[in-house]
Scaffold this motif. Structure first.
Motif, PDB file in Angstrom:
ATOM      1  N   TYR A  59      -8.351 -69.629  18.174  1.00  0.00           N
ATOM      2  CA  TYR A  59      -7.967 -69.716  16.771  1.00  0.00           C
ATOM      3  C   TYR A  59      -9.185 -69.951  15.874  1.00  0.00           C
ATOM      4  O   TYR A  59      -9.302 -69.335  14.813  1.00  0.00           O
ATOM      5  N   ALA A  60     -10.089 -70.812  16.301  1.00  0.00           N
ATOM      6  CA  ALA A  60     -11.290 -71.081  15.496  1.00  0.00           C
ATOM      7  C   ALA A  60     -12.137 -69.823  15.330  1.00  0.00           C
ATOM      8  O   ALA A  60     -12.605 -69.514  14.226  1.00  0.00           O
ATOM      9  N   VAL A  61     -12.330 -69.080  16.411  1.00  0.00           N
ATOM     10  CA  VAL A  61     -13.133 -67.867  16.348  1.00  0.00           C
ATOM     11  C   VAL A  61     -12.418 -66.808  15.507  1.00  0.00           C
ATOM     12  O   VAL A  61     -13.026 -66.156  14.655  1.00  0.00           O
ATOM     13  N   TRP A  62     -11.129 -66.651  15.708  1.00  0.00           N
ATOM     14  CA  TRP A  62     -10.337 -65.661  14.976  1.00  0.00           C
ATOM     15  C   TRP A  62     -10.377 -65.924  13.463  1.00  0.00           C
ATOM     16  O   TRP A  62     -10.629 -65.010  12.683  1.00  0.00           O
ATOM     17  N   THR A  63     -10.151 -67.177  13.077  1.00  0.00           N
ATOM     18  CA  THR A  63     -10.186 -67.481  11.647  1.00  0.00           C
ATOM     19  C   THR A  63     -11.597 -67.367  11.088  1.00  0.00           C
ATOM     20  O   THR A  63     -11.776 -66.945   9.948  1.00  0.00           O
ATOM     21  N   GLY A  64     -12.597 -67.732  11.891  1.00  0.00           N
ATOM     22  CA  GLY A  64     -13.983 -67.601  11.424  1.00  0.00           C
ATOM     23  C   GLY A  64     -14.362 -66.153  11.159  1.00  0.00           C
ATOM     24  O   GLY A  64     -14.958 -65.831  10.126  1.00  0.00           O
ATOM     25  N   ILE A  65     -14.005 -65.269  12.083  1.00  0.00           N
ATOM     26  CA  ILE A  65     -14.297 -63.853  11.901  1.00  0.00           C
ATOM     27  C   ILE A  65     -13.559 -63.322  10.670  1.00  0.00           C
ATOM     28  O   ILE A  65     -14.136 -62.622   9.834  1.00  0.00           O
ATOM     29  N   GLY A  66     -12.279 -63.668  10.553  1.00  0.00           N
ATOM     30  CA  GLY A  66     -11.494 -63.190   9.418  1.00  0.00           C
ATOM     31  C   GLY A  66     -12.000 -63.706   8.087  1.00  0.00           C
ATOM     32  O   GLY A  66     -12.118 -62.956   7.116  1.00  0.00           O
ATOM     33  N   ALA A  67     -12.326 -64.999   8.048  1.00  0.00           N
ATOM     34  CA  ALA A  67     -12.789 -65.600   6.790  1.00  0.00           C
ATOM     35  C   ALA A  67     -14.155 -65.056   6.375  1.00  0.00           C
ATOM     36  O   ALA A  67     -14.350 -64.646   5.227  1.00  0.00           O
ATOM     37  N   ALA A  68     -15.092 -65.056   7.311  1.00  0.00           N
ATOM     38  CA  ALA A  68     -16.434 -64.561   6.984  1.00  0.00           C
ATOM     39  C   ALA A  68     -16.395 -63.067   6.671  1.00  0.00           C
ATOM     40  O   ALA A  68     -17.002 -62.606   5.694  1.00  0.00           O
ATOM     41  N   GLY A  69     -15.682 -62.309   7.493  1.00  0.00           N
ATOM     42  CA  GLY A  69     -15.602 -60.867   7.263  1.00  0.00           C
ATOM     43  C   GLY A  69     -14.941 -60.532   5.942  1.00  0.00           C
ATOM     44  O   GLY A  69     -15.404 -59.651   5.201  1.00  0.00           O
ATOM     45  N   GLY A  70     -13.857 -61.236   5.620  1.00  0.00           N
ATOM     46  CA  GLY A  70     -13.183 -61.009   4.337  1.00  0.00           C
ATOM     47  C   GLY A  70     -14.091 -61.309   3.151  1.00  0.00           C
ATOM     48  O   GLY A  70     -14.130 -60.566   2.177  1.00  0.00           O
ATOM     49  N   ALA A  71     -14.829 -62.399   3.249  1.00  0.00           N
ATOM     50  CA  ALA A  71     -15.745 -62.761   2.162  1.00  0.00           C
ATOM     51  C   ALA A  71     -16.889 -61.755   2.041  1.00  0.00           C
ATOM     52  O   ALA A  71     -17.276 -61.366   0.929  1.00  0.00           O
ATOM     53  N   ILE A  72     -17.428 -61.312   3.173  1.00  0.00           N
ATOM     54  CA  ILE A  72     -18.524 -60.333   3.140  1.00  0.00           C
ATOM     55  C   ILE A  72     -18.041 -59.009   2.553  1.00  0.00           C
ATOM     56  O   ILE A  72     -18.706 -58.421   1.688  1.00  0.00           O
ATOM     57  N   PHE A  73     -16.872 -58.532   3.003  1.00  0.00           N
ATOM     58  CA  PHE A  73     -16.339 -57.294   2.442  1.00  0.00           C
ATOM     59  C   PHE A  73     -15.996 -57.446   0.969  1.00  0.00           C
ATOM     60  O   PHE A  73     -16.149 -56.503   0.189  1.00  0.00           O
ATOM     61  N   GLY A  74     -15.547 -58.623   0.566  1.00  0.00           N
ATOM     62  CA  GLY A  74     -15.296 -58.878  -0.852  1.00  0.00           C
ATOM     63  C   GLY A  74     -16.565 -58.729  -1.678  1.00  0.00           C
ATOM     64  O   GLY A  74     -16.548 -58.171  -2.783  1.00  0.00           O
ATOM     65  N   MET A  75     -17.673 -59.226  -1.134  1.00  0.00           N
ATOM     66  CA  MET A  75     -18.948 -59.095  -1.835  1.00  0.00           C
ATOM     67  C   MET A  75     -19.410 -57.635  -1.877  1.00  0.00           C
ATOM     68  O   MET A  75     -19.906 -57.167  -2.900  1.00  0.00           O
ATOM     69  N   LEU A  76     -19.243 -56.932  -0.760  1.00  0.00           N
ATOM     70  CA  LEU A  76     -19.730 -55.556  -0.671  1.00  0.00           C
ATOM     71  C   LEU A  76     -18.856 -54.553  -1.420  1.00  0.00           C
ATOM     72  O   LEU A  76     -19.379 -53.621  -2.042  1.00  0.00           O
ATOM     73  N   LEU A  77     -17.548 -54.756  -1.370  1.00  0.00           N
ATOM     74  CA  LEU A  77     -16.637 -53.743  -1.913  1.00  0.00           C
ATOM     75  C   LEU A  77     -16.032 -54.095  -3.269  1.00  0.00           C
ATOM     76  O   LEU A  77     -15.665 -53.201  -4.017  1.00  0.00           O
ATOM     77  N   PHE A  88     -25.450 -68.428   2.575  1.00  0.00           N
ATOM     78  CA  PHE A  88     -25.851 -69.462   3.529  1.00  0.00           C
ATOM     79  C   PHE A  88     -24.639 -70.014   4.279  1.00  0.00           C
ATOM     80  O   PHE A  88     -24.646 -70.110   5.512  1.00  0.00           O
ATOM     81  N   PHE A  89     -23.592 -70.366   3.546  1.00  0.00           N
ATOM     82  CA  PHE A  89     -22.429 -70.956   4.205  1.00  0.00           C
ATOM     83  C   PHE A  89     -21.642 -69.933   5.027  1.00  0.00           C
ATOM     84  O   PHE A  89     -21.083 -70.280   6.066  1.00  0.00           O
ATOM     85  N   LEU A  90     -21.641 -68.692   4.603  1.00  0.00           N
ATOM     86  CA  LEU A  90     -21.030 -67.642   5.435  1.00  0.00           C
ATOM     87  C   LEU A  90     -21.803 -67.482   6.735  1.00  0.00           C
ATOM     88  O   LEU A  90     -21.213 -67.282   7.799  1.00  0.00           O
ATOM     89  N   SER A  91     -23.124 -67.577   6.658  1.00  0.00           N
ATOM     90  CA  SER A  91     -23.915 -67.460   7.880  1.00  0.00           C
ATOM     91  C   SER A  91     -23.686 -68.661   8.803  1.00  0.00           C
ATOM     92  O   SER A  91     -23.758 -68.524  10.025  1.00  0.00           O
ATOM     93  N   ILE A  93     -20.720 -70.050   9.202  1.00  0.00           N
ATOM     94  CA  ILE A  93     -19.472 -69.691   9.893  1.00  0.00           C
ATOM     95  C   ILE A  93     -19.777 -68.730  11.031  1.00  0.00           C
ATOM     96  O   ILE A  93     -19.291 -68.897  12.159  1.00  0.00           O
ATOM     97  N   ILE A  94     -20.588 -67.720  10.750  1.00  0.00           N
ATOM     98  CA  ILE A  94     -20.941 -66.732  11.779  1.00  0.00           C
ATOM     99  C   ILE A  94     -21.700 -67.398  12.921  1.00  0.00           C
ATOM    100  O   ILE A  94     -21.433 -67.133  14.098  1.00  0.00           O
ATOM    101  N   ALA A  95     -22.622 -68.298  12.583  1.00  0.00           N
ATOM    102  CA  ALA A  95     -23.372 -69.012  13.619  1.00  0.00           C
ATOM    103  C   ALA A  95     -22.434 -69.870  14.468  1.00  0.00           C
ATOM    104  O   ALA A  95     -22.608 -69.971  15.690  1.00  0.00           O
ATOM    105  N   ALA A  96     -21.425 -70.464  13.850  1.00  0.00           N
ATOM    106  CA  ALA A  96     -20.465 -71.272  14.599  1.00  0.00           C
ATOM    107  C   ALA A  96     -19.662 -70.411  15.575  1.00  0.00           C
ATOM    108  O   ALA A  96     -19.430 -70.816  16.718  1.00  0.00           O
ATOM    109  N   VAL A  97     -19.274 -69.215  15.140  1.00  0.00           N
ATOM    110  CA  VAL A  97     -18.538 -68.308  16.032  1.00  0.00           C
ATOM    111  C   VAL A  97     -19.415 -67.920  17.218  1.00  0.00           C
ATOM    112  O   VAL A  97     -18.981 -67.966  18.379  1.00  0.00           O
TER     113      VAL A  97
END
Length: 106
Positions: A59-77, A88-91, A93-97
């Motif tokens: 669950y931690a990995v799944w939510t981390g991927i979803g949260a970070a990925g959603g935020a990154i795509f929000g920035m890009l798209l 920094f804080f998104l990174s 989350i990724i480092a924690a995963v």
């Protein structure tokens, strides 16, 4: 194989989040079906990964991927803010995963 399933689940979660935004912008049947498909695939692969991986880890990995990925795509798209603090804080989350993968037994 459980980690592969978990990565696919995280990608499905990101896709589902993107489709929520798409459905919010254009309320079409296609957008709704893509939203349902993304989250359905996400839950299916999360469940498959949890046959081997502990629930808390999966669950931690799944939510981390979803949260970070959603935020990154929000920035890009969608032009969401791209300031250094946010990145920094998104990174973190990724480092924690990645860290959870490195220290997990499976």
């Amino acid at each position: 194989m459980a980690w592969t399933y978990l990565m696919i689940a995280g990608l499905g979660e990101m896709f589902g989040v993107l489709m929520i935004n798409k459905f919010h912008i254009e309320r079409t049947l296609t957008s709704l079906l893509l939203l349902i498909t993304g989250f359905s695939a996400s839950f299916l692969f999360l469940a498959l990964s949890m046959e081997t991986l502990p629930m808390g880890l999966a669950y931690a990995v799944w939510t981390g991927i979803g949260a970070a990925g959603g935020a990154i795509f929000g920035m890009l798209l969608y032009g969401e803010p791209k300031d250094g603090k946010r990145i920094f804080f998104l990174s973190l989350i990724i480092a924690a995963v990645v860290g959870l993968k490195l220290v997990s037994p499976s």
